[in-house]
Design a protein around this motif. Structure first.
Motif, PDB file in Angstrom:
ATOM      1  N   LEU A 226       0.664  -1.408   0.534  1.00 22.25           N
ATOM      2  CA  LEU A 226       0.486   0.144   0.328  1.00 22.25           C
ATOM      3  C   LEU A 226       1.101   1.374   0.024  1.00 22.25           C
ATOM      4  O   LEU A 226       1.333   1.313   0.802  1.00 22.25           O
ATOM      5  CB  LEU A 226      -0.725  -0.187   1.087  1.00 22.25           C
ATOM      6  N   ASN A 227       0.538   2.069  -1.562  1.00 26.79           N
ATOM      7  CA  ASN A 227       1.177   3.238  -1.274  1.00 26.79           C
ATOM      8  C   ASN A 227       0.012   4.171  -0.478  1.00 26.79           C
ATOM      9  O   ASN A 227      -0.698   4.912  -1.254  1.00 26.79           O
ATOM     10  CB  ASN A 227       1.712   3.708  -2.631  1.00 26.79           C
ATOM     11  N   THR A 228       0.437   4.871   0.475  1.00 20.64           N
ATOM     12  CA  THR A 228      -0.301   5.850   1.585  1.00 20.64           C
ATOM     13  C   THR A 228       0.058   7.205   1.772  1.00 20.64           C
ATOM     14  O   THR A 228       1.342   7.278   2.245  1.00 20.64           O
ATOM     15  CB  THR A 228      -0.799   4.555   2.701  1.00 20.64           C
ATOM     16  N   ALA A 229      -0.513   8.052   2.530  1.00 19.94           N
ATOM     17  CA  ALA A 229      -0.169   9.009   2.729  1.00 19.94           C
ATOM     18  C   ALA A 229      -1.497   9.106   3.404  1.00 19.94           C
ATOM     19  O   ALA A 229      -2.838   9.093   3.108  1.00 19.94           O
ATOM     20  CB  ALA A 229      -0.457  10.430   1.631  1.00 19.94           C
ATOM     21  N   GLY A 230      -1.646  10.273   4.809  1.00 17.96           N
ATOM     22  CA  GLY A 230      -1.930  10.853   5.270  1.00 17.96           C
ATOM     23  C   GLY A 230      -3.467  11.727   5.836  1.00 17.96           C
ATOM     24  O   GLY A 230      -3.453  12.169   4.183  1.00 17.96           O
ATOM     25  N   PRO A 231      -4.227  12.302   6.018  1.00 17.28           N
ATOM     26  CA  PRO A 231      -5.583  12.782   5.657  1.00 17.28           C
ATOM     27  C   PRO A 231      -5.158  14.266   5.403  1.00 17.28           C
ATOM     28  O   PRO A 231      -5.707  15.015   4.480  1.00 17.28           O
ATOM     29  CB  PRO A 231      -5.976  12.579   7.041  1.00 17.28           C
ATOM     30  N   GLU A 232      -3.855  14.164   5.626  1.00 18.76           N
ATOM     31  CA  GLU A 232      -3.856  15.542   4.844  1.00 18.76           C
ATOM     32  C   GLU A 232      -3.913  15.680   3.560  1.00 18.76           C
ATOM     33  O   GLU A 232      -4.110  17.112   2.880  1.00 18.76           O
ATOM     34  CB  GLU A 232      -2.434  16.157   5.748  1.00 18.76           C
ATOM     35  N   ALA A 233      -3.303  15.102   2.866  1.00 23.48           N
ATOM     36  CA  ALA A 233      -3.319  14.773   1.333  1.00 23.48           C
ATOM     37  C   ALA A 233      -4.255  15.297   0.914  1.00 23.48           C
ATOM     38  O   ALA A 233      -4.281  14.955  -0.465  1.00 23.48           O
ATOM     39  CB  ALA A 233      -2.539  13.216   1.274  1.00 23.48           C
ATOM     40  N   MET A 234      -5.849  15.210   1.988  1.00 21.73           N
ATOM     41  CA  MET A 234      -7.054  15.788   0.862  1.00 21.73           C
ATOM     42  C   MET A 234      -8.151  17.126   1.692  1.00 21.73           C
ATOM     43  O   MET A 234      -8.462  16.713   1.682  1.00 21.73           O
ATOM     44  CB  MET A 234      -8.684  14.226   1.628  1.00 21.73           C
ATOM     45  N   ASP A 235      -6.838  17.042   2.533  1.00 19.77           N
ATOM     46  CA  ASP A 235      -7.258  18.502   3.197  1.00 19.77           C
ATOM     47  C   ASP A 235      -7.875  18.207   4.769  1.00 19.77           C
ATOM     48  O   ASP A 235      -8.601  19.317   4.606  1.00 19.77           O
ATOM     49  CB  ASP A 235      -7.821  19.645   2.459  1.00 19.77           C
ATOM     50  N   PHE A 236      -7.984  17.209   4.742  1.00 16.24           N
ATOM     51  CA  PHE A 236      -9.034  16.559   6.238  1.00 16.24           C
ATOM     52  C   PHE A 236      -8.093  16.961   7.475  1.00 16.24           C
ATOM     53  O   PHE A 236      -8.023  17.085   8.585  1.00 16.24           O
ATOM     54  CB  PHE A 236      -9.038  15.034   6.246  1.00 16.24           C
ATOM     55  N   ALA A 237      -6.990  17.344   7.070  1.00 13.41           N
ATOM     56  CA  ALA A 237      -6.340  17.640   8.360  1.00 13.41           C
ATOM     57  C   ALA A 237      -4.753  19.067   7.778  1.00 13.41           C
ATOM     58  O   ALA A 237      -4.587  19.126   6.532  1.00 13.41           O
ATOM     59  CB  ALA A 237      -5.078  16.455   8.577  1.00 13.41           C
ATOM     60  N   PRO A 238      -4.424  20.077   8.766  1.00  9.44           N
ATOM     61  CA  PRO A 238      -3.877  20.871   8.040  1.00  9.44           C
ATOM     62  C   PRO A 238      -2.650  20.507   7.334  1.00  9.44           C
ATOM     63  O   PRO A 238      -1.550  19.332   7.917  1.00  9.44           O
ATOM     64  CB  PRO A 238      -3.292  22.021   8.733  1.00  9.44           C
ATOM     65  N   GLY A 239      -2.079  21.011   6.678  1.00 12.06           N
ATOM     66  CA  GLY A 239      -0.905  20.778   6.103  1.00 12.06           C
ATOM     67  C   GLY A 239      -0.594  19.834   4.695  1.00 12.06           C
ATOM     68  O   GLY A 239       0.459  19.125   3.958  1.00 12.06           O
ATOM     69  N   GLY A 240      -1.409  19.675   4.229  1.00 11.18           N
ATOM     70  CA  GLY A 240      -1.282  18.700   3.175  1.00 11.18           C
ATOM     71  C   GLY A 240      -1.083  19.411   1.369  1.00 11.18           C
ATOM     72  O   GLY A 240      -1.589  21.017   1.325  1.00 11.18           O
ATOM     73  N   TYR A 241      -0.875  19.054   0.370  1.00  9.75           N
ATOM     74  CA  TYR A 241      -0.586  19.567  -0.493  1.00  9.75           C
ATOM     75  C   TYR A 241      -0.834  18.775  -1.831  1.00  9.75           C
ATOM     76  O   TYR A 241      -0.572  19.547  -2.580  1.00  9.75           O
ATOM     77  CB  TYR A 241       0.989  20.110  -0.480  1.00  9.75           C
ATOM     78  N   TYR A 242      -1.632  18.114  -1.673  1.00  7.62           N
ATOM     79  CA  TYR A 242      -1.674  17.225  -2.761  1.00  7.62           C
ATOM     80  C   TYR A 242      -3.366  16.941  -3.535  1.00  7.62           C
ATOM     81  O   TYR A 242      -3.165  17.581  -4.765  1.00  7.62           O
ATOM     82  CB  TYR A 242      -1.319  15.498  -2.297  1.00  7.62           C
ATOM     83  N   LEU A 243      -4.314  16.980  -2.603  1.00 10.81           N
ATOM     84  CA  LEU A 243      -5.637  16.832  -3.322  1.00 10.81           C
ATOM     85  C   LEU A 243      -6.183  17.347  -2.107  1.00 10.81           C
ATOM     86  O   LEU A 243      -6.335  17.833  -0.905  1.00 10.81           O
ATOM     87  CB  LEU A 243      -6.049  15.023  -3.640  1.00 10.81           C
ATOM     88  N   SER A 244      -7.836  17.742  -2.394  1.00  9.80           N
ATOM     89  CA  SER A 244      -8.452  18.907  -1.660  1.00  9.80           C
ATOM     90  C   SER A 244      -9.880  18.339  -2.088  1.00  9.80           C
ATOM     91  O   SER A 244      -9.878  18.036  -3.058  1.00  9.80           O
ATOM     92  CB  SER A 244      -8.848  19.833  -2.101  1.00  9.80           C
ATOM     93  N   HIS A 245     -10.471  17.642  -0.777  1.00 10.94           N
ATOM     94  CA  HIS A 245     -11.747  16.628  -1.252  1.00 10.94           C
ATOM     95  C   HIS A 245     -13.200  17.376  -0.395  1.00 10.94           C
ATOM     96  O   HIS A 245     -12.851  17.681   0.410  1.00 10.94           O
ATOM     97  CB  HIS A 245     -11.617  15.249  -0.716  1.00 10.94           C
ATOM     98  N   ALA A 246     -13.638  17.749  -1.892  1.00  8.03           N
ATOM     99  CA  ALA A 246     -15.071  18.411  -0.958  1.00  8.03           C
ATOM    100  C   ALA A 246     -16.671  17.290  -0.606  1.00  8.03           C
ATOM    101  O   ALA A 246     -16.922  17.495  -1.412  1.00  8.03           O
ATOM    102  CB  ALA A 246     -15.381  19.265  -1.147  1.00  8.03           C
TER     103      ALA A 246
END
Length: 310
Positions: A226-246
């Motif tokens: 599994l290639n995984t990132a934390g919740p920040e990768a969808m803007d569910f937490a601060p500090g993300g820069y990959y995706l933003s999920h509404a």
């Protein structure tokens, strides 16, 4: 590595498809975005000079094409994801080493070289959900084990995280995972008496997030990296820069920003990210209407700085 992308939409979610596409153009993606849809196509697609109604191909930028696919299925799209991804890999995109599904209420925030480093030909790529902590012996996992065991489906590994089904990338080498996910979705549907909804009952119900619960159990059964990132990768937490999920039922294109803020629900980061990509280069909004919506978003954000629900 040849990477192809796909999404599914119906009704007014075409506004999300436009923003997702605009974000991919800004990121520098070159390739196909396969778009499965039901109902009528919007005018911004059918009226475009570069849209070929016969093939469904719509070149929106040099090297980036939407591949529109009408889907004649009664299945709720949230359950149709594994079938769609499998069909694309098997029938329509034989050159793709990886097929990545992205929900139409997501935009890409980073450049493509940063994003495509996520994909490998041996691992399934995922992002942790807003409620990401899900211990291996969580009561819900133990209940799932008891539910699926009579069907001959048992976990092969322990996982401590819960993943969001809005983004998943599956390499060709692990197409069988999609069959497992689809099978589990069928079992969940049967358990819920065929109720095809994104959410069923409350959090204490055996399957509340339905297809997403099925996905997370499938990940314990199918032993792929599994290639995984934390919740920040969808803007569910601060500090993300990959995706933003509404996430949620009220999407940015629905408006209602001030009304939501007065209810104690200020705009999320994803609403702001949506408007960044909402209308360029693909234009789906009248400029005056878009300016009004952006102003409402700013007012709603200001309200949110002083008033939030508990």
């Amino acid at each position: 590595m040849n990477i192809s992308l796909c999404t599914l939409f119906e009704k007014n979610y075409h506004y999300g498809v436009a923003a997702l596409t605009n974000s991919l153009i800004a990121a520098g993606y070159r390739g196909d975005l396969w778009v499965g849809y039901r109902g009528e196509l919007p005018a911004w697609i059918t009226g475009a000079p570069s849209f070929d109604a016969g093939s469904g191909r719509f070149e929106v930028a040099p090297g980036l094409a939407l591949r529109m696919m009408f889907l004649d299925t009664p299945v709720h799209f949230t359950y149709y994801k594994p079938t769609f991804i499998r069909d694309l890999l098997e029938k329509h995109a034989p050159e793709a080493a990886v097929m990545a599904y992205i929900d139409p209420d997501i935009v890409v925030k980073c450049d493509w070289p940063s994003f495509c480093g996520w994909f490998t030909d041996d691992g399934i790529s995922l992002i942790e959900d807003v409620n990401w902590c899900f211990p291996a012996r969580h009561p819900k996992r133990l209940q799932w084990n008891r539910f699926f065991e009579p069907h001959g489906i048992v976990p092969k590994r322990a996982l401590e995280r819960y993943y969001n089904a809005g983004f998943i990338a599956v390499p060709r080498a692990h197409m069988d995972f999609l069959d497992l996910w689809r099978h589990l979705c069928d079992l969940v549907l049967a358990h819920n008496a065929g109720a095809e909804k994104l959410k069923i009952g409350g959090g204490a119900d055996l399957f509340h997030s339905t297809d997403q619960d099925a996905l997370n159990f499938a990940l314990t059964v199918y032993d792929a990296p599994l290639n995984t990132a934390g919740p920040e990768a969808m803007d569910f937490a601060p500090g993300g820069y990959y995706l933003s999920h509404a996430i949620g039922s009220v999407k940015p294109w629905h408006g209602k920003h001030i009304r939501q803020a007065l209810r104690g629900q200020p705009p999320r980061l994803a609403a702001k990210a949506y408007y960044q990509f909402a209308n360029a280069p693909i234009k789906v909004w009248d400029e005056g209407d878009l300016a009004r919506r952006r102003l409402e978003l700013k007012i709603a954000a200001a309200i949110g700085r002083v008033y939030r629900s508990a």
